[in-house]
Design a protein around this motif. Structure first.
Motif, PDB file in Angstrom:
ATOM      1  N   ARG A  90       0.819  -1.206   0.000  1.00 17.68           N
ATOM      2  CA  ARG A  90       0.000   0.000   0.000  1.00 17.68           C
ATOM      3  C   ARG A  90       0.858   1.264   0.000  1.00 17.68           C
ATOM      4  O   ARG A  90       0.461   2.294  -0.566  1.00 17.68           O
ATOM      5  N   ALA A  91       2.037   1.179   0.591  1.00 19.69           N
ATOM      6  CA  ALA A  91       2.912   2.355   0.639  1.00 19.69           C
ATOM      7  C   ALA A  91       3.425   2.744  -0.739  1.00 19.69           C
ATOM      8  O   ALA A  91       3.916   3.863  -0.923  1.00 19.69           O
ATOM      9  N   ASP A  92       3.309   1.841  -1.721  1.00 17.88           N
ATOM     10  CA  ASP A  92       3.819   2.126  -3.060  1.00 17.88           C
ATOM     11  C   ASP A  92       2.752   2.690  -3.990  1.00 17.88           C
ATOM     12  O   ASP A  92       3.002   2.875  -5.185  1.00 17.88           O
ATOM     13  N   VAL A  93       1.557   2.932  -3.474  1.00 14.41           N
ATOM     14  CA  VAL A  93       0.468   3.509  -4.271  1.00 14.41           C
ATOM     15  C   VAL A  93       0.006   4.775  -3.563  1.00 14.41           C
ATOM     16  O   VAL A  93      -0.408   4.721  -2.400  1.00 14.41           O
ATOM     17  N   ASP A  94       0.059   5.921  -4.236  1.00 15.58           N
ATOM     18  CA  ASP A  94      -0.149   7.187  -3.528  1.00 15.58           C
ATOM     19  C   ASP A  94      -1.516   7.291  -2.878  1.00 15.58           C
ATOM     20  O   ASP A  94      -1.654   7.812  -1.770  1.00 15.58           O
ATOM     21  N   VAL A  95      -2.568   6.775  -3.527  1.00 14.60           N
ATOM     22  CA  VAL A  95      -3.899   6.907  -2.938  1.00 14.60           C
ATOM     23  C   VAL A  95      -4.029   6.063  -1.679  1.00 14.60           C
ATOM     24  O   VAL A  95      -4.643   6.482  -0.697  1.00 14.60           O
ATOM     25  N   HIS A  96      -3.427   4.873  -1.678  1.00 12.89           N
ATOM     26  CA  HIS A  96      -3.483   4.031  -0.480  1.00 12.89           C
ATOM     27  C   HIS A  96      -2.635   4.640   0.632  1.00 12.89           C
ATOM     28  O   HIS A  96      -3.009   4.586   1.819  1.00 12.89           O
ATOM     29  N   THR A 133       2.451  15.312  10.610  1.00 12.43           N
ATOM     30  CA  THR A 133       3.480  15.636   9.616  1.00 12.43           C
ATOM     31  C   THR A 133       3.311  14.782   8.368  1.00 12.43           C
ATOM     32  O   THR A 133       3.381  15.280   7.233  1.00 12.43           O
ATOM     33  N   GLY A 134       3.100  13.494   8.573  1.00  8.25           N
ATOM     34  CA  GLY A 134       2.860  12.608   7.432  1.00  8.25           C
ATOM     35  C   GLY A 134       1.610  12.992   6.672  1.00  8.25           C
ATOM     36  O   GLY A 134       1.559  12.879   5.433  1.00  8.25           O
ATOM     37  N   LEU A 135       0.580  13.469   7.388  1.00  5.92           N
ATOM     38  CA  LEU A 135      -0.648  13.888   6.717  1.00  5.92           C
ATOM     39  C   LEU A 135      -0.369  15.083   5.804  1.00  5.92           C
ATOM     40  O   LEU A 135      -0.866  15.144   4.669  1.00  5.92           O
ATOM     41  N   GLY A 136       0.432  16.028   6.295  1.00  7.87           N
ATOM     42  CA  GLY A 136       0.798  17.155   5.448  1.00  7.87           C
ATOM     43  C   GLY A 136       1.539  16.721   4.197  1.00  7.87           C
ATOM     44  O   GLY A 136       1.317  17.261   3.105  1.00  7.87           O
ATOM     45  N   THR A 137       2.388  15.713   4.344  1.00  8.53           N
ATOM     46  CA  THR A 137       3.169  15.224   3.198  1.00  8.53           C
ATOM     47  C   THR A 137       2.268  14.606   2.139  1.00  8.53           C
ATOM     48  O   THR A 137       2.409  14.892   0.942  1.00  8.53           O
ATOM     49  N   VAL A 138       1.329  13.756   2.558  1.00  6.69           N
ATOM     50  CA  VAL A 138       0.483  13.086   1.561  1.00  6.69           C
ATOM     51  C   VAL A 138      -0.519  14.059   0.943  1.00  6.69           C
ATOM     52  O   VAL A 138      -0.904  13.897  -0.223  1.00  6.69           O
ATOM     53  N   LEU A 139      -0.951  15.057   1.693  1.00  5.86           N
ATOM     54  CA  LEU A 139      -1.836  16.067   1.102  1.00  5.86           C
ATOM     55  C   LEU A 139      -1.096  16.873   0.033  1.00  5.86           C
ATOM     56  O   LEU A 139      -1.659  17.208  -1.016  1.00  5.86           O
ATOM     57  N   ALA A 140       0.172  17.179   0.298  1.00  7.16           N
ATOM     58  CA  ALA A 140       0.962  17.941  -0.665  1.00  7.16           C
ATOM     59  C   ALA A 140       1.240  17.141  -1.935  1.00  7.16           C
ATOM     60  O   ALA A 140       1.575  17.714  -2.978  1.00  7.16           O
ATOM     61  N   ALA A 141       1.109  15.805  -1.860  1.00  5.79           N
ATOM     62  CA  ALA A 141       1.414  14.954  -3.017  1.00  5.79           C
ATOM     63  C   ALA A 141       0.291  14.933  -4.049  1.00  5.79           C
ATOM     64  O   ALA A 141       0.476  14.404  -5.147  1.00  5.79           O
TER      65      ALA A 141
END
Length: 645
Positions: free
Chosen positions: A99-105, A122-130
């Motif tokens: 799951r870590a290799d698919v951006d939506v998951h 912090t991780g939430l900010g990173t995935v939102l920015a992606a």
């Protein structure tokens, strides 16, 4: 490798080089498999999702797209070596990537972690920015992709707001003003966004702007929607005017004094956690009981009544996960009702009675206790109707539903209850109870063998769950789809029994960590037994299977499968009457089958009498998660056995 779908669909090799995915249809096949989250997607589903009017050679085209994608995703795979990324599974295909290799998951998992643990912000900010744009941006004109885009956009907006809330609760967030201002501008109907913007302005020392923002929100809601603002906006405005705002700890009151949450606030938090499943659900139950006991210690009867009645979490299963806690809550509700007597407000009386009805669903209750719970359910419903309170009525009807398993054959009655829950829940914006209504109707349609209607309710429940972030719904609908596969494995050209068993195993893995032990224990072995009975095969005899509460009814058939007939006869003689729950038809059918195989006419007669009113239903299907096949099959065998000799 890595796959990204939060924007245009793309893929990258380990070295960072892009993968040439081919044309639009190739990318859509890959995107559809990503959306399935590792589950198998049948070839027929892919055809229907890719074309509104499939061409004559659509199946061949899908296979061509898959073959090309396999070459692109695994260019170094030797000939005749099975693929590891895009695999064939049963009648379709599945994508096998961490799951870590698919951006939506990665995004969805990080959002779920942040809801449980503010430290994940912090991780939430990173995935939102992606995010690079709309999800599946280059998959246009496909209904499935539009549904996914809508679902994921709602999750993105909630992620933006969750991140802001965590930062503000921790004492940060003054630099969020510009971001939240843009967020409100794009989504002016989201009240939480206005609240967060006002808090960020206040944190930046701009109290006047914060108050102006709240007043602008109120005016917008009133002028354009005719609505009053929610309680959250009002509390925040009062807090700003009084100089009190949320402290650094989101589990403390707004006074900033460091005082821990009171029992009412704790039970509200527990109610929210209960919908998250897994560990959050377990903690929710613990916190709920602690809040009830804390309220009782205050000696404030009205507070106690409010705390007990506030936990109006929709309940679908007719067996409690924690019987001891359920009994403790029922006893507290009964004590409070008795102590308040005629002084108890009508709405609190209804909530306490509904709580008694919902929590009185544990195995082992006496006949008088069950009758008392049924009366409590009906009285709660009556009071809720008198008060014209939709939320209270939905909660009361939940109790009526859980007390509607008095005998086999009541699926149509429960469908009516589900429709009654769904009506007010839909009209009055009660999404969690709307999900409950859909799932009740799914179960009822499943019991009546109407798989198309059940599938429609499953899809509607999933759409609602995507908006309310209720992950347990997909666990239940996953089981329903496994149940459908099992039923269709008996049809000509249908899936094999092995495929059906594999679907049950996938559903079992999802349920294992869902935090619902009362539902989980024994369900998988019972599903496998039902599948074997559908194909006229003996019961599974694997000693590692945990039959849970279903062991007494399964044991005679397991012993018969081991050619231990006399032990099976003794086990059958000891089988009790099934509890009055979702599985009673299934357990009576197991008893009937064992009695027929052993020639036990008396037991066959009792089973036939019990199953008479359920002849139009499917055994085990009342749970919407498995099936033993039509009840009439077992009923006919039992009646023939009873009349023999």
């Amino acid at each position: 490798m890595r796959i990204d779908v939060l924007g245009a669909v793309r893929a990258f090799h380990d070295d960072g080089g892009p993968v040439g995915l081919g044309g639009p249809r190739h990318r859509e096949v890959l995107a559809r498999l990503v959306a399935a989250e590792g589950r198998m997607v049948t070839t027929d589903t892919l055809v229907c999702d890719l074309w509104s009017d499939p061409p004559a050679r659509a199946v061949g085209a899908v296979r061509t797209f898959v073959a090309a994608l396999r070459r692109a995703l695994e260019p170094d795979r030797p000939p005749r070596v099975p693929p590891r990324v895009l695999v064939t599974e049963g009648p379709g295909y599945a994508l096998r990537l961490p799951r870590a290799d698919v951006d939506v998951h990665r995004f969805e998992d990080t959002l779920a972690r942040a809801r449980r643990d503010p430290g994940a912000v912090t991780g939430l900010g990173t995935v939102l920015a992606a995010w690079r744009g709309s999800a599946y941006a280059d998959v246009t004109g496909s209904a499935w992709a539009q549904r996914e885009r809508t679902r994921l956009e709602e999750l993105r907006l909630e992620g933006v707001e969750l991140r802001a809330r965590i930062l503000l609760d921790s004492g940060e967030g003054a630099d969020l003003v510009a971001e939240l201002g843009a967020h409100v501008g794009e989504h002016p109907w989201r009240e939480p966004a206005w609240e967060l913007l006002a808090r960020a302005l206040h944190r930046a020392g701009r109290q006047a702007d914060a108050l102006a923002t709240l007043r602008r929100a109120r005016a917008m809601l009133a002028d354009q929607l005719g609505l009053d603002p929610g309680a959250g906006l009002g509390r925040l405005e009062t807090g700003i005017l009084n100089g009190t705002v949320p402290g650094a700890d989101p589990r403390t009151p707004w006074t900033g004094s460091g005082v821990r949450l009171g029992p009412r606030t704790t039970v509200d938090l527990a109610r929210t956690l209960a919908l998250a499943g897994g560990d959050a659900l377990v903690h929710s139950r613990r916190d709920r009981l602690a809040a009830v006991r804390a309220a009782e210690r205050t000696g404030d009867l009205l507070l106690t009544a409010r705390v007990i009645g506030a936990y109006d979490v929709p309940a679908l299963w007719s067996r409690a996960d924690d019987p001891e806690q359920s009994r403790a809550v029922v006893e507290a509700a009964e004590r409070t009702l008795t102590a308040l007597g005629a002084d108890c407000p009508t709405d609190l009386t209804a909530r306490l009675l509904a709580t008694v009805a919902v929590e009185s669903r544990s195995a082992g209750l006496s006949a008088s206790e069950l009758e008392h719970a049924r009366q409590a359910a009906r009285k709660a419903e009556e009071l809720a109707r008198e008060l014209a309170d939709p939320a209270l009525l939905a909660f009361a009807l939940n109790g009526v539903f859980l007390q509607s398993f008095t005998r086999p054959g009541l699926a149509a009655v429960r469908d009516g209850i589900g429709a009654e829950i769904l009506g007010p829940a839909t009209r009055h914006g009660l999404p969690n109870f709307a999900v409950l209504g859909r799932l009740v109707r799914l179960q009822s349609a499943s019991a009546l063998g109407d798989l198309d209607a059940a599938a429609s309710h499953a899809e509607a429940a999933e759409r609602l769950a995507a908006l309310t972030e209720a992950p347990l719904v997909s666990v239940l609908t996953g089981w329903f789809r496994a149940r459908v596969t099992a039923a269709r494995s008996t049809e000509p050209g249908g899936p094999s029994a092995a495929t059906a068993a594999a679907h049950y195993r996938v559903a079992e893995e999802a349920l294992r960590t869902a935090g619902m032990p009362g539902l989980h224990r024994g369900l998988f072995p019972l599903a496998l037994l039902g599948l074997r009975l559908l194909h006229d095969r003996p019961a599974p005899t694997d000693p590692r299977l945990d039959w849970g509460p279903y062991l007494p009814w399964a044991r005679p058939l397991v012993l018969l499968a081991q050619d231990r007939d006399e032990q099976a006869r003794a086990a059958l003689a000891a089988v009790p009457e099934p509890p009055r729950d979702h599985m009673q038809e299934a357990l009576w059918c197991l008893t009937a089958r064992a009695a027929v195989q052993l020639g036990e006419r008396g037991i066959a007669t009792r089973a036939a009498a019990a199953l008479g009113d359920a002849r139009a239903e499917h055994a085990g299907a009342a749970c919407g998660m498995l099936t033993l096949g039509p009840v009439t099959r077992y009923l006919a065998e039992a009646e023939a056995c009873a009349e023999a000799g």
